[in-house]
Design an enzyme around this catalytic site. Structure first.
Site, PDB file in Angstrom:
ATOM      1  N   LYS A 230       0.845  -1.206   0.000  1.00 44.56           N
ATOM      2  CA  LYS A 230       0.000   0.000   0.000  1.00 44.56           C
ATOM      3  C   LYS A 230       0.870   1.242   0.000  1.00 44.56           C
ATOM      4  O   LYS A 230       0.652   2.171  -0.753  1.00 44.56           O
ATOM      5  CB  LYS A 230      -0.877   0.002   1.247  1.00 44.56           C
ATOM      6  CG  LYS A 230      -1.569   1.347   1.521  1.00 44.56           C
ATOM      7  CD  LYS A 230      -2.417   1.349   2.757  1.00 44.56           C
ATOM      8  CE  LYS A 230      -1.694   1.781   3.984  1.00 44.56           C
ATOM      9  NZ  LYS A 230      -1.466   3.213   4.112  1.00 44.56           N
ATOM     10  N   ASN A 231       1.918   1.234   0.835  1.00 42.52           N
ATOM     11  CA  ASN A 231       2.715   2.447   1.011  1.00 42.52           C
ATOM     12  C   ASN A 231       3.721   2.663  -0.096  1.00 42.52           C
ATOM     13  O   ASN A 231       4.477   3.631  -0.078  1.00 42.52           O
ATOM     14  CB  ASN A 231       3.373   2.443   2.386  1.00 42.52           C
ATOM     15  CG  ASN A 231       2.336   2.578   3.482  1.00 42.52           C
ATOM     16  OD1 ASN A 231       1.187   2.930   3.209  1.00 42.52           O
ATOM     17  ND2 ASN A 231       2.723   2.280   4.704  1.00 42.52           N
TER      18      ASN A 231
ATOM     19  N   CYS B 249      -5.092  12.245  11.896  1.00 37.92           N
ATOM     20  CA  CYS B 249      -5.773  10.985  11.568  1.00 37.92           C
ATOM     21  C   CYS B 249      -5.855  10.222  12.888  1.00 37.92           C
ATOM     22  O   CYS B 249      -5.546  10.751  13.954  1.00 37.92           O
ATOM     23  CB  CYS B 249      -4.996  10.200  10.527  1.00 37.92           C
ATOM     24  SG  CYS B 249      -3.533   9.444  11.207  1.00 37.92           S
TER      25      CYS B 249
ATOM     26  N   ARG C 167      -0.910  14.885  12.069  1.00 35.62           N
ATOM     27  CA  ARG C 167       0.005  14.449  11.001  1.00 35.62           C
ATOM     28  C   ARG C 167       0.555  15.715  10.335  1.00 35.62           C
ATOM     29  O   ARG C 167       0.126  16.115   9.272  1.00 35.62           O
ATOM     30  CB  ARG C 167      -0.738  13.553  10.008  1.00 35.62           C
ATOM     31  CG  ARG C 167      -1.306  12.280  10.635  1.00 35.62           C
ATOM     32  CD  ARG C 167      -0.249  11.281  11.050  1.00 35.62           C
ATOM     33  NE  ARG C 167       0.429  10.642   9.953  1.00 35.62           N
ATOM     34  CZ  ARG C 167      -0.025   9.555   9.315  1.00 35.62           C
ATOM     35  NH1 ARG C 167      -1.195   9.087   9.660  1.00 35.62           N
ATOM     36  NH2 ARG C 167       0.642   9.007   8.332  1.00 35.62           N
ATOM     37  N   PRO C 168       1.485  16.411  10.993  1.00 32.59           N
ATOM     38  CA  PRO C 168       2.001  17.662  10.430  1.00 32.59           C
ATOM     39  C   PRO C 168       2.717  17.428   9.102  1.00 32.59           C
ATOM     40  O   PRO C 168       3.164  16.304   8.807  1.00 32.59           O
ATOM     41  CB  PRO C 168       2.989  18.138  11.500  1.00 32.59           C
ATOM     42  CG  PRO C 168       3.361  16.922  12.256  1.00 32.59           C
ATOM     43  CD  PRO C 168       2.169  16.030  12.226  1.00 32.59           C
ATOM     44  N   ILE C 169       2.794  18.473   8.290  1.00 27.60           N
ATOM     45  CA  ILE C 169       3.532  18.371   7.021  1.00 27.60           C
ATOM     46  C   ILE C 169       4.555  19.487   6.896  1.00 27.60           C
ATOM     47  O   ILE C 169       4.939  19.897   5.802  1.00 27.60           O
ATOM     48  CB  ILE C 169       2.567  18.379   5.809  1.00 27.60           C
ATOM     49  CG1 ILE C 169       1.710  19.659   5.778  1.00 27.60           C
ATOM     50  CG2 ILE C 169       1.691  17.132   5.786  1.00 27.60           C
ATOM     51  CD1 ILE C 169       0.947  19.841   4.480  1.00 27.60           C
ATOM     52  N   ASP C 170       5.004  19.988   8.045  1.00 33.56           N
ATOM     53  CA  ASP C 170       5.979  21.088   8.034  1.00 33.56           C
ATOM     54  C   ASP C 170       7.250  20.730   7.273  1.00 33.56           C
ATOM     55  O   ASP C 170       7.802  21.554   6.530  1.00 33.56           O
ATOM     56  CB  ASP C 170       6.322  21.507   9.473  1.00 33.56           C
ATOM     57  CG  ASP C 170       6.797  20.319  10.313  1.00 33.56           C
ATOM     58  OD1 ASP C 170       6.044  19.332  10.420  1.00 33.56           O
ATOM     59  OD2 ASP C 170       7.935  20.352  10.805  1.00 33.56           O
TER      60      ASP C 170
ATOM     61  N   ASP D 178       4.154   0.501  11.946  1.00 29.09           N
ATOM     62  CA  ASP D 178       2.906  -0.091  11.461  1.00 29.09           C
ATOM     63  C   ASP D 178       2.735  -1.523  11.929  1.00 29.09           C
ATOM     64  O   ASP D 178       1.611  -2.031  11.977  1.00 29.09           O
ATOM     65  CB  ASP D 178       2.866  -0.074   9.928  1.00 29.09           C
ATOM     66  CG  ASP D 178       2.898   1.332   9.403  1.00 29.09           C
ATOM     67  OD1 ASP D 178       3.254   1.515   8.225  1.00 29.09           O
ATOM     68  OD2 ASP D 178       2.594   2.250  10.168  1.00 29.09           O
TER      69      ASP D 178
ATOM     70  N   ILE E 284       7.288   6.687  16.948  1.00 27.66           N
ATOM     71  CA  ILE E 284       7.003   7.436  15.727  1.00 27.66           C
ATOM     72  C   ILE E 284       5.715   8.251  15.835  1.00 27.66           C
ATOM     73  O   ILE E 284       5.698   9.440  15.570  1.00 27.66           O
ATOM     74  CB  ILE E 284       6.913   6.467  14.510  1.00 27.66           C
ATOM     75  CG1 ILE E 284       8.181   5.614  14.402  1.00 27.66           C
ATOM     76  CG2 ILE E 284       6.634   7.257  13.227  1.00 27.66           C
ATOM     77  CD1 ILE E 284       9.455   6.368  14.080  1.00 27.66           C
TER      78      ILE E 284
ATOM     79  N   ARG F 275      -8.793  -0.144   4.057  1.00 26.59           N
ATOM     80  CA  ARG F 275      -7.866   0.847   3.473  1.00 26.59           C
ATOM     81  C   ARG F 275      -6.545   0.193   3.071  1.00 26.59           C
ATOM     82  O   ARG F 275      -5.887   0.609   2.137  1.00 26.59           O
ATOM     83  CB  ARG F 275      -7.564   1.952   4.494  1.00 26.59           C
ATOM     84  CG  ARG F 275      -8.611   3.016   4.666  1.00 26.59           C
ATOM     85  CD  ARG F 275      -8.075   4.167   5.483  1.00 26.59           C
ATOM     86  NE  ARG F 275      -6.735   4.487   5.063  1.00 26.59           N
ATOM     87  CZ  ARG F 275      -5.715   4.730   5.898  1.00 26.59           C
ATOM     88  NH1 ARG F 275      -5.906   4.683   7.202  1.00 26.59           N
ATOM     89  NH2 ARG F 275      -4.519   5.016   5.443  1.00 26.59           N
TER      90      ARG F 275
END
Ligand code: EPZ
Length: 419
Positions: free
Chosen positions: A22-23, A116, A121-124, A306, A328, A398
């Site tokens: 998936k990833n 989530c 879930r930052p995206i800095d 995961d 994480i 998912r």
């Protein structure tokens, strides 16, 4: 609304083929945006996240069809550069489309990806890297508008944390940027190398994936190509845990053991016999699993976050107490309360879970809280005596292609029911 019904206690046996990762397939589908031609993606898993990705590609104006486990994407034309809020909310990892859309069109509009189930879930790291490459980013009313008036240009980028998504977004943005980009402190996950393999087969010049320094020499354009997605190492770990808790013996085909070294170590420590044979793994469970004193999640090649819920569920019936430390994500243990419904004895405090092994679990009704937490409940239900029902299985769908079919093929008494 479907639910999963399991009558537990059957030792699993037999063999199955593990799905595509998936990833890996998500960033590769994003990468097709950069390719001015038709790309064929094999070993594409049947997942709701893949369906969402195909919807995003079609919204952008690409042709995207899926036939079985092959996706065919034609990126000759792109007509949009925004990702609708509804689709961003459907799949948090849609942020990986950002680099590709900017790379192809010079602009992108996305809604700020919320948190989530795993926490914020930052995206800095994504945004600061793109800024260094010439992207102007403004945020208002929950939308990020990214523009690169003079196109994207290469930069030296230091990632403060080896973020998988940020590394992927930078690679996607840099593939057709002007000049050279170097990522220091890059993530090393195998899915990143798979993305680079796809892009390089389309004409990109990306070197060093799998190490912490990745160099990308921007090229004028990329063409369509053909690619096979690597196996899903987390799905493989999940099926191994299903066999381990039920005292079974199964063989997984189409896996990459070299991607799972830290995971295989935990299975061996817990008393499982793990035989490697090329792209197959055979796992034989002991009569009773042994505790594994301490497992810590780390970035690759450390133990993957995961697989945390997977081994916590497995060790809930081990002989002795195990400890799992999550380094994480902030909210990895949301599933623990649901797992306790089966009689598991788990105490969580911050990033630490203490798992006191019990000899038996009993069937329960529960609800999946997130993708891997949902898989943990399936593992517990396969072990538990009696009937279990798992709700909110959209989380599981998912990331797991045909999990009930695959487990049924291994002898589990499992099926989908309508609520
Ligand atoms: C990817 O998420 C995976 N998702 C996750 O798998 C996986 O758990 C994660 O990598 C770690 O391996 C996909 O590949 C689609 P990160 P990603 O950026 O890219 C912080 C699953 O179950 N961070 O490496 O979002 C972040 O908050 C999913 O299959 C920042 O602070 O992970 C987190 O604490 C879940 N700023 C940590 O880094 C940023 O800009 C790891 O995040 C980016 C990340």
């Amino acid at each position: 609304m479907s639910e999963i019904l399991i009558n537990g206690g059957n030792p699993l046996s037999g063999e199955i083929t593990v799905q595509g990762a998936k990833n890996s397939v998500l960033p590769v589908l994003a990468a097709t945006i950069l390719c001015e031609g038709e790309s064929v993606i094999h070993n594409c898993p049947r997942l709701s996240d893949v369906e969402t990705s195909l919807k995003i590609l079609r919204h952008l104006g690409l042709k995207a069809v899926k036939q079985g486990d092959t996706a065919v994407i034609d990126g000759t034309k792109i007509s949009e550069y925004d990702i609708p809020d509804s689709l961003m909310r459907e799949m948090r990892s849609s942020v990986v489309f950002l680099g590709a859309v900017i790379g192809r069109t010079g602009k992108a509009v996305i809604s700020s990806p919320g948190g989530c189930e795993l926490g914020p879930r930052p995206i800095d790291l994504h945004l600061s890297a793109l800024s260094l490459m010439g992207v102007t980013i403004t945020e208002e009313h929950g939308y990020l508008t990214c523009t690169a008036e003079n196109g994207l240009y290469g930069a030296e980028i230091n990632l403060g944390f080896p973020s998988v998504g940020a590394t992927e977004n930078i690679i996607l943005a840099a593939a057709t940027a002007k000049g050279k980009t170097v990522i220091h402190g890059a993530a090393k996950e195998p899915e990143i190398s798979d993305l680079a393999d796809f892009l390089n087969s389309a004409g990109a010049r990306i070197y060093g994936c799998g190490s912490d320094t990745v160099s990308i020499y921007g090229v004028e354009r990329l063409k369509g190509t053909e690619h096979t997605i690597i196996p899903d190492r987390i799905a493989a770990a999940t099926y191994m845990a299903c066999a381990a808790v039920t005292g079974g013996k199964i063989t997984l085909n189409n896996v990459m053991p070299s991607h799972m070294v830290s995971v295989l170590w935990v299975f061996r420590e817990s008393g499982c016999n793990v035989e490697l044979n090329g792209k197959s793994i055979t796992v034989t469970a002991p009569r009773r699993l042994c505790r594994v004193p301490t497992i810590r999640s780390l970035v690759y090649p450390g133990f993957p976050t995961d697989a945390g819920p997977i081994v916590v569920a497995m060790l809930s019936v081990a002989d002795g107490t195990s400890v799992f430390v999550e380094n994480i994500f902030e909210n990895r243990f949301r599933f623990a309360d649901e797992l306790k419904r089966f009689g598991a004895k788990i105490k969580t405090e911050g990033k630490v879970a203490v798992i006191e092994g019990v000899s038996e679990l009993s069937g329960a009704e529960c609800k999946a809280t997130d993708l891997r937490g949902g898989a943990a409940l399936v593992i517990a239900a396969l072990k538990a005596g009696g009937k279990s029902i798992i709700g909110e299985i959209q989380h599981i769908e998912r990331g797991y292609d045909g999990i009930t079919d695959r487990l049924s093929a291994l002898g589990a008494d499992i099926r989908l029911i309508e609520k």
